[in-house]
Write a protein that holds these residues in place. Sequence first.
Motif, PDB file in Angstrom:
ATOM      1  N   SER A   5     -55.477  35.465 -29.873  1.00 46.44           N
ATOM      2  CA  SER A   5     -56.872  35.791 -29.632  1.00 46.44           C
ATOM      3  C   SER A   5     -57.736  35.401 -30.813  1.00 46.44           C
ATOM      4  O   SER A   5     -57.267  35.211 -31.927  1.00 46.44           O
ATOM      5  CB  SER A   5     -57.023  37.288 -29.345  1.00 46.44           C
ATOM      6  OG  SER A   5     -56.431  38.049 -30.368  1.00 46.44           O
ATOM      7  N   THR A   6     -59.012  35.257 -30.551  1.00 49.40           N
ATOM      8  CA  THR A   6     -59.945  34.926 -31.603  1.00 49.40           C
ATOM      9  C   THR A   6     -60.135  36.118 -32.516  1.00 49.40           C
ATOM     10  O   THR A   6     -60.009  37.271 -32.095  1.00 49.40           O
ATOM     11  CB  THR A   6     -61.314  34.545 -31.001  1.00 49.40           C
ATOM     12  OG1 THR A   6     -61.772  35.629 -30.199  1.00 49.40           O
ATOM     13  CG2 THR A   6     -61.204  33.314 -30.157  1.00 49.40           C
ATOM     14  N   GLN A  36     -59.621  30.702 -39.036  1.00 51.22           N
ATOM     15  CA  GLN A  36     -59.101  30.693 -37.672  1.00 51.22           C
ATOM     16  C   GLN A  36     -60.156  30.139 -36.721  1.00 51.22           C
ATOM     17  O   GLN A  36     -60.500  30.714 -35.687  1.00 51.22           O
ATOM     18  CB  GLN A  36     -58.667  32.092 -37.242  1.00 51.22           C
ATOM     19  CG  GLN A  36     -57.391  32.572 -37.906  1.00 51.22           C
ATOM     20  CD  GLN A  36     -56.174  31.762 -37.433  1.00 51.22           C
ATOM     21  OE1 GLN A  36     -55.796  31.808 -36.270  1.00 51.22           O
ATOM     22  NE2 GLN A  36     -55.571  31.014 -38.349  1.00 51.22           N
ATOM     23  N   ALA A  37     -60.652  28.948 -37.096  1.00 50.99           N
ATOM     24  CA  ALA A  37     -61.731  28.325 -36.335  1.00 50.99           C
ATOM     25  C   ALA A  37     -61.641  26.809 -36.473  1.00 50.99           C
ATOM     26  O   ALA A  37     -60.957  26.278 -37.353  1.00 50.99           O
ATOM     27  CB  ALA A  37     -63.086  28.822 -36.832  1.00 50.99           C
ATOM     28  N   ASP A  52     -66.146  28.660 -33.362  1.00 49.87           N
ATOM     29  CA  ASP A  52     -65.128  29.658 -33.039  1.00 49.87           C
ATOM     30  C   ASP A  52     -64.587  29.439 -31.623  1.00 49.87           C
ATOM     31  O   ASP A  52     -64.956  28.482 -30.929  1.00 49.87           O
ATOM     32  CB  ASP A  52     -65.653  31.086 -33.232  1.00 49.87           C
ATOM     33  CG  ASP A  52     -66.678  31.522 -32.180  1.00 49.87           C
ATOM     34  OD1 ASP A  52     -66.888  30.807 -31.176  1.00 49.87           O
ATOM     35  OD2 ASP A  52     -67.249  32.619 -32.359  1.00 49.87           O
ATOM     36  N   GLY A  53     -63.693  30.327 -31.191  1.00 45.22           N
ATOM     37  CA  GLY A  53     -63.034  30.182 -29.904  1.00 45.22           C
ATOM     38  C   GLY A  53     -63.922  30.348 -28.697  1.00 45.22           C
ATOM     39  O   GLY A  53     -63.482  30.124 -27.569  1.00 45.22           O
ATOM     40  N   PRO A 286     -53.872  19.829 -32.746  1.00 41.87           N
ATOM     41  CA  PRO A 286     -52.979  20.964 -32.505  1.00 41.87           C
ATOM     42  C   PRO A 286     -53.496  22.198 -33.259  1.00 41.87           C
ATOM     43  O   PRO A 286     -53.892  22.101 -34.426  1.00 41.87           O
ATOM     44  CB  PRO A 286     -51.627  20.496 -33.079  1.00 41.87           C
ATOM     45  CG  PRO A 286     -51.753  19.014 -33.223  1.00 41.87           C
ATOM     46  CD  PRO A 286     -53.197  18.762 -33.504  1.00 41.87           C
ATOM     47  N   THR A 287     -53.514  23.331 -32.585  1.00 41.22           N
ATOM     48  CA  THR A 287     -53.926  24.591 -33.210  1.00 41.22           C
ATOM     49  C   THR A 287     -52.925  25.677 -32.801  1.00 41.22           C
ATOM     50  O   THR A 287     -52.099  25.463 -31.905  1.00 41.22           O
ATOM     51  CB  THR A 287     -55.338  25.018 -32.740  1.00 41.22           C
ATOM     52  OG1 THR A 287     -55.243  25.638 -31.441  1.00 41.22           O
ATOM     53  CG2 THR A 287     -56.289  23.847 -32.675  1.00 41.22           C
ATOM     54  N   PRO A 288     -52.994  26.862 -33.397  1.00 44.51           N
ATOM     55  CA  PRO A 288     -52.144  27.964 -32.941  1.00 44.51           C
ATOM     56  C   PRO A 288     -52.420  28.385 -31.507  1.00 44.51           C
ATOM     57  O   PRO A 288     -51.649  29.136 -30.916  1.00 44.51           O
ATOM     58  CB  PRO A 288     -52.500  29.092 -33.920  1.00 44.51           C
ATOM     59  CG  PRO A 288     -53.054  28.418 -35.120  1.00 44.51           C
ATOM     60  CD  PRO A 288     -53.770  27.220 -34.601  1.00 44.51           C
ATOM     61  N   HIS A 289     -53.521  27.882 -30.934  1.00 47.00           N
ATOM     62  CA  HIS A 289     -53.928  28.247 -29.577  1.00 47.00           C
ATOM     63  C   HIS A 289     -53.724  27.106 -28.586  1.00 47.00           C
ATOM     64  O   HIS A 289     -54.234  27.156 -27.471  1.00 47.00           O
ATOM     65  CB  HIS A 289     -55.388  28.685 -29.588  1.00 47.00           C
ATOM     66  CG  HIS A 289     -55.707  29.653 -30.681  1.00 47.00           C
ATOM     67  ND1 HIS A 289     -55.416  30.999 -30.589  1.00 47.00           N
ATOM     68  CD2 HIS A 289     -56.230  29.464 -31.914  1.00 47.00           C
ATOM     69  CE1 HIS A 289     -55.775  31.607 -31.716  1.00 47.00           C
ATOM     70  NE2 HIS A 289     -56.256  30.696 -32.521  1.00 47.00           N
ATOM     71  N   GLY A 290     -53.001  26.078 -28.987  1.00 48.68           N
ATOM     72  CA  GLY A 290     -52.776  24.926 -28.132  1.00 48.68           C
ATOM     73  C   GLY A 290     -53.432  23.680 -28.700  1.00 48.68           C
ATOM     74  O   GLY A 290     -54.103  23.719 -29.731  1.00 48.68           O
TER      75      GLY A 290
END
Length: 316
Positions: A5-6, A36-37, A52-53, A286-290
Amino acid sequence: MSDSSTPGDGTPFADVITGHADSLHPEGVDWDPNRQAFLVSSTRHGTASIVDGHGRLTPLVTDPDPRIVSTVGITVDVPRNRLLLGYHDLGIGVRSTPETNLKASGMAVYDLATGEEQFLVDLALGEEPMHAADRIALDQDGTAYVSDPAANKIYRVTVDGKAEVLVDSQTLSPGWELGTGAGVIGLRVHSGGFLLALHYTTGLLARVSTDTGEVRQVELSGGPIVGGDAFALRADGSMVVVSNALANENGEDAVIVLEPADEDWSAAKTVHHEKWPEKNPTDVLPTPHGDYVLSGRPEYLFRGETADDFVLRRIV
């Protein structure tokens, strides 16, 4: 695929993240693990912004040096708290002039936390009449490698800003003539100690020695990736490429995944190929969120118009 999650509100990153900003037109994107962005560049304004997400945008580099017209490639250097931006002028930025068009070209270095400029590196190196520094690949020691698709070169830049030509046009693509199309754009450092470089017009993928600049062509079983703009190396060893038809009518808006035949990337095969729903994707991350693909509406700029949105779409 991660469903992390963001920060802040606990909601997951969406499959499609739409950002809104006044004619931002980002071409490059990188991930900032501290925030985280996403961080994105700006072809129109020469700035850098945090996204941001949810697509909410916060400016980071807001008042760039006058020599910077368009920012393109963007790379986060966490160990040294730096943000690296490739800059050039293709005549579509708000501060473009006849004197800077395809002349002003380099890499800008900023403080990652504050966005404060540290220094610029002039990369209009050599006698070629055109220069356009673009993507930046970063080695573990902080050495940066910068592609120049106008001069069709790769530069090597030390941490303190000393620059030299690592590879020239004839080595990268013999027979390629200046002015017939874009040269090498996509560029990454492989953990094996070499560069992988993608030539936009010919679709050639090359393995480049970071020590000597020696170039070896990677045999592609699926054929050349014409219009290949950028790529990322995944943790599993595969490569994900985005292509477009922005500067080559033979290209297509697509995502292609390659798997190497060996650790040295002597050859690779296509294991996935899909048409992309957004026009003219220019970067993949690539990120931790896909894995997200950036589409910054560059086609608007090349026809003298602007758009106020951009899209980061997850590969599913």
